[in-house]
Design a protein around this motif. Structure first.
Motif, PDB file in Angstrom:
ATOM      1  N   GLY A 196     -75.472 -14.213  10.733  1.00  0.00           N
ATOM      2  CA  GLY A 196     -76.402 -13.103  10.621  1.00  0.00           C
ATOM      3  C   GLY A 196     -77.693 -13.273  11.408  1.00  0.00           C
ATOM      4  N   ASP A 197     -78.603 -12.310  11.189  1.00  0.00           N
ATOM      5  CA  ASP A 197     -79.879 -12.314  11.893  1.00  0.00           C
ATOM      6  C   ASP A 197     -80.609 -13.635  11.675  1.00  0.00           C
ATOM      7  N   GLY A 198     -81.206 -14.125  12.743  1.00  0.00           N
ATOM      8  CA  GLY A 198     -81.947 -15.372  12.648  1.00  0.00           C
ATOM      9  C   GLY A 198     -81.106 -16.609  12.835  1.00  0.00           C
ATOM     10  N   LEU A 199     -79.823 -16.429  13.239  1.00  0.00           N
ATOM     11  CA  LEU A 199     -78.938 -17.584  13.393  1.00  0.00           C
ATOM     12  C   LEU A 199     -79.496 -18.588  14.392  1.00  0.00           C
ATOM     13  N   ALA A 200     -79.969 -18.089  15.535  1.00  0.00           N
ATOM     14  CA  ALA A 200     -80.477 -19.006  16.565  1.00  0.00           C
ATOM     15  C   ALA A 200     -81.635 -19.834  16.035  1.00  0.00           C
ATOM     16  N   ASP A 201     -82.503 -19.219  15.253  1.00  0.00           N
ATOM     17  CA  ASP A 201     -83.633 -19.957  14.688  1.00  0.00           C
ATOM     18  C   ASP A 201     -83.151 -21.024  13.712  1.00  0.00           C
ATOM     19  N   ARG A 202     -82.118 -20.705  12.931  1.00  0.00           N
ATOM     20  CA  ARG A 202     -81.603 -21.681  11.966  1.00  0.00           C
ATOM     21  C   ARG A 202     -80.938 -22.865  12.686  1.00  0.00           C
ATOM     22  N   VAL A 203     -80.243 -22.569  13.778  1.00  0.00           N
ATOM     23  CA  VAL A 203     -79.624 -23.640  14.543  1.00  0.00           C
ATOM     24  C   VAL A 203     -80.697 -24.505  15.199  1.00  0.00           C
ATOM     25  N   ARG A 204     -81.714 -23.872  15.754  1.00  0.00           N
ATOM     26  CA  ARG A 204     -82.792 -24.607  16.406  1.00  0.00           C
ATOM     27  C   ARG A 204     -83.588 -25.449  15.406  1.00  0.00           C
ATOM     28  N   ALA A 205     -83.642 -25.000  14.163  1.00  0.00           N
ATOM     29  CA  ALA A 205     -84.321 -25.798  13.146  1.00  0.00           C
ATOM     30  C   ALA A 205     -83.596 -27.111  12.909  1.00  0.00           C
ATOM     31  N   LEU A 206     -82.250 -27.079  13.038  1.00  0.00           N
ATOM     32  CA  LEU A 206     -81.460 -28.295  12.881  1.00  0.00           C
ATOM     33  C   LEU A 206     -81.400 -29.109  14.174  1.00  0.00           C
TER      34      LEU A 206
END
Length: 307
Positions: A196-206
């Motif tokens: 969903g929305d914000g996936l790239a940000d969640r991946v970049r957080a990891l």
């Protein structure tokens, strides 16, 4: 022999239990007494006519490419296998007619390997197409130990195999999955992230510096968002979206039968690095329900048909 057939494109209701002759065996093929087969999304996509421009379908067609069973008869030149061998394979031919949803299937030896001894026939039938897809896409990605890979649809048939194969290579694995499947993805060896929305940000957080490889097994926005999560020089591989190759210079892959690659999967299974998750098992006569279960999009692992 009993077999599931369909004589026209359509929904799952076109599948019917039929009586067909036992298939003939070519010089480089063996006759397999089928113990189990499994459903893959491509099976119902072919049945619905979505791949009519890619595959020749001879009606009445018997669906199914995955098989696990026992060699019943050998061809004129098949030194690789003998009567009584337990085998499994991805029996894709150049056209679709005599598939694996039947009591017998004639299978070219290039599509088969000896079944992993530790797997049941149901588990073995769930592995070939998904396992080969995962193995071959990882091979083509160049993923190496110490790198980070993002696996899309990590709880599905292909994704769950890819997570385990990548982890066995020493890679760090991040996997997209619905929240209800996050624990399952962790058990496979990946760090789960939600769709969903914000996936790239969640991946970049990891992975603040980005990932080395993106493996797309679901389509949608997976390839479009790849540049946001890939580090410079990273690679995207898709089995769904040709834009991975045409626009991003990555790989667009279609799985191929390979005895050697099946043997590689067997070694991973026997080493304890790859396990198979069977979500549901149906009898042959209930193959239409098996297709419907796969089409629901809520399968964890694979749907299997017992023959």
């Amino acid at each position: 022999m009993r077999a599931i057939t369909y004589d026209r494109y359509g929904g799952a209701d076109v599948l019917q239990l039929s009586d067909l002759p036992v298939p003939k065996v070519g010089p480089d093929s063996v006759l397999v007494r089928v113990r189990a087969a499994s459903v893959n999304p491509v099976d119902w996509k072919v049945r619905q006519g979505y791949l009519d421009q890619v595959l020749d379908v001879d009606f009445p067609a018997v669906p199914g490419w995955d098989v696990a069973g026992v060699v019943e008869r050998v061809g004129l030149d098949t030194p690789e296998l003998s009567v009584g061998d337990e085998v499994y394979g991805y029996v894709r031919k150049d056209w679709l007619q005599g598939g694996t949803f039947a009591e017998f299937v004639a299978a070219p030896v290039r599509t088969l390997a000896r079944k992993p001894a530790s797997l049941s026939f149901e588990e073995a039938a769930a592995l070939p197409l998904t396992g080969l897809t995962a193995y071959q896409t990882i091979e083509r990605s160049g993923l190496a130990a110490g790198q980070t890979v993002l696996v899309h649809a990590a709880s599905g048939g292909v994704g769950s195999a890819a997570v385990q194969i990548a982890a066995a290579r020493g890679a760090r694995v991040i996997g997209t999955a619905s929240e209800r499947n996050h624990d399952f993805v962790r058990e496979l060896g990946a760090e789960p992230v939600a769709y969903g929305d914000g996936l790239a940000d969640r991946v970049r957080a990891l992975a603040p510096d980005g990932v080395d490889v993106v493996l797309d097994y679901v389509g949608g926005d997976a390839v479009a968002t790849a540049p946001q999560v890939l580090r410079p020089g990273g690679t995207v591989v898709s089995i769904v979206d040709a834009a991975a190759r045409d626009e991003l210079g990555g790989v667009y892959a279609w799985v191929r039968p390979s005895s050697a690659d099946l043997d590689a999967l067997t070694r991973l299974v026997e080493d304890g690095a790859l396990r198979v998750h069977v979500d549901q098992v149906f009898d042959l006569a209930d193959a239409a329900d098996a297709h419907r279960a796969s089409e629901s999009g809520h399968v964890r692992g694979k749907v299997v048909v017992r023959v």
